[in-house]
Design an enzyme around this catalytic site. Sequence first.
Site, PDB file in Angstrom:
ATOM      1  N   LYS A   1       0.825  -1.126  -0.086  1.00 27.15           N
ATOM      2  CA  LYS A   1      -0.041   0.074  -0.036  1.00 27.15           C
ATOM      3  C   LYS A   1       0.687   1.437  -0.070  1.00 27.15           C
ATOM      4  O   LYS A   1       0.368   2.238  -0.415  1.00 27.15           O
ATOM      5  CB  LYS A   1      -1.042  -0.279   1.257  1.00 27.15           C
ATOM      6  CG  LYS A   1      -2.073  -1.065   1.072  1.00 27.15           C
ATOM      7  CD  LYS A   1      -3.296  -0.727   2.068  1.00 27.15           C
ATOM      8  CE  LYS A   1      -4.314  -1.783   1.588  1.00 27.15           C
ATOM      9  NZ  LYS A   1      -4.145  -3.271   1.853  1.00 27.15           N
TER      10      LYS A   1
HETATM   11  C1  PLP Z   1      -4.745  -4.319   1.098  1.00 35.64           C
HETATM   12  C2  PLP Z   1      -3.971  -5.640   1.007  1.00 35.64           C
HETATM   13  C3  PLP Z   1      -4.375  -6.437   0.206  1.00 35.64           C
HETATM   14  C4  PLP Z   1      -5.660  -6.401  -0.565  1.00 35.64           C
HETATM   15  O1  PLP Z   1      -5.513  -5.290  -1.569  1.00 35.64           O
HETATM   16  P1  PLP Z   1      -6.762  -4.931  -2.361  1.00 35.64           P
HETATM   17  O2  PLP Z   1      -6.309  -3.696  -3.235  1.00 35.64           O
HETATM   18  O3  PLP Z   1      -7.663  -4.396  -1.222  1.00 35.64           O
HETATM   19  O4  PLP Z   1      -7.376  -5.980  -3.189  1.00 35.64           O
HETATM   20  C5  PLP Z   1      -3.423  -7.642   0.296  1.00 35.64           C
HETATM   21  N1  PLP Z   1      -2.561  -7.884   0.799  1.00 35.64           N
HETATM   22  C6  PLP Z   1      -1.915  -6.939   1.775  1.00 35.64           C
HETATM   23  C7  PLP Z   1      -0.784  -7.125   2.609  1.00 35.64           C
HETATM   24  C8  PLP Z   1      -2.787  -5.715   2.022  1.00 35.64           C
HETATM   25  O5  PLP Z   1      -2.348  -4.803   2.932  1.00 35.64           O
END
Ligand code: PLP
Length: 469
Positions: free
Chosen positions: A113
């Site tokens: 993220k």
């Molecule tokens: C947010 C997150 C996801 C999921 O991603 P999306 O964009 O919501 O589909 C998967 N793995 C981790 C470690 C995350 O922080």
Amino acid sequence: MRYISTRGGMPPKPFSEILMSGLSPDGGLAMPESYPRVNADELERWRGLSYPALAYEIISRFIDDIPAHDLRGIINQTYTVDAFGDAEITPLKTLEPGLYILGLSNGPTLAFKDIAMQFLGNLFEYTLEKTGKELNILGATSGDTGSSAEYAMRGKHSIRVFMLSPLGKMSRFQTAQMFSLQDENIFNIAVRGVFDDCQDIVKAVSNDHDFKLNHQIGTVNSINWARIVAQIVYYFKGYFAATRSNDEQVSFSVPSGNFGNICAGHVARMMGLPIKQLILATNENDVLDEFFRTGVYRPRTTTETKHTSSPSMDISKASNFERFIFDLTGRNAEKIKELWGAVDNGAAFDLTSTPLWDKVKDFGLVSGSSNHAARITTIRTIYQKYNILVDTHTADGLKVGLEHRQPDVPLICLETALPVKFAESITEAIGHEPERPAGFENLEDLPQRSVVKDADTNAIKAFIKEQTT
Ligand SMILES: *Cc1c(COP(=O)(O)O)cnc(C)c1O
């Protein structure tokens, strides 16, 4: 480039007008009027670019109302060795010929993220400086999103972050990551309650339009279009790293929750990146896998939502999914209104008896799900076979990716977090704790800063008021 709403109720707007907003006024999500197509010459030229230079080429197709020089500056300021520990920003690891992991988790909070959120922090600061406005970001977190937002916004002018988290419910590592921030514009609010209480408070505050306006309340949730745009870049970067020429195809496997990450892959494919399959992996919360297997989209209730060992994928409905269905319907806003009319009332929709179901395969999307036992086995197997340690979310992506792997098509599995964040499951899989990256050795011993509040909307509002006036 102008932006419209998936539900058709917003006149086309330039990027800067949709940047700070969450939902469109009609309840839909912002989408570009059309996708920029990349031609063969451009793709060839892009192959040799550094991450920031590639990011500029891609992002500038979507953000065309910030002067080129400024946008380049924001991008160069974001994607640095200093922030991401590697000049490649998203280095590709080879497990064996044709099987790769794209490292997306080397940012400050060790999860993918950061790639979008770090950009958003700089973009917000730039925009607020131009307009002389302030922004108070209010969010709820059970882990990754909150810390990623805080590390992106810390020390930024004109921005404060108020992050609610359930008191005592996050892991020690996650708590320390957030609460050890000493920046004066970051407010960690531990709420006596569970995550849903935190989320309800955020909704209640956001629905109080006067309060929202008077206190410049905003959010940074996963439906923010700028986050999707920033994530498109690494699909191109990963493609170039895993191939030698642009007539090759690759597949990506994507650990998925709110459909944000894989939505960026979908957009990359629509722009012309040669992607064969986009493999969507869920954990036990398999609402999206169910759709791609059966044609039925049935959001879960909060009581049906399971707490799993890949917690960042514990979702009841996938907030970005509407964007994909919008494209699937040939961008038919009336159809979206009809389908989400049901979804917003907690009901399901079923596409199997419609011509749309047949069209899903044209988008290259396939899916599968994982569970705790499969996750632990995958972590152990990958470690034994390749001496590479993956976290629980990435393991779900690998598990499902390998099930769909096709001969002669390189498979790139997206790494969404580092194992150190999920030490308990790692120990279960391999018998010892994961190594800590440099700089995280004494994280839990650092002084922490937070306030504790009751799960009471008025108490939270009063706190925000106190800090902003
Ligand atoms: C947010 C997150 C996801 C999921 O991603 P999306 O964009 O919501 O589909 C998967 N793995 C981790 C470690 C995350 O922080």
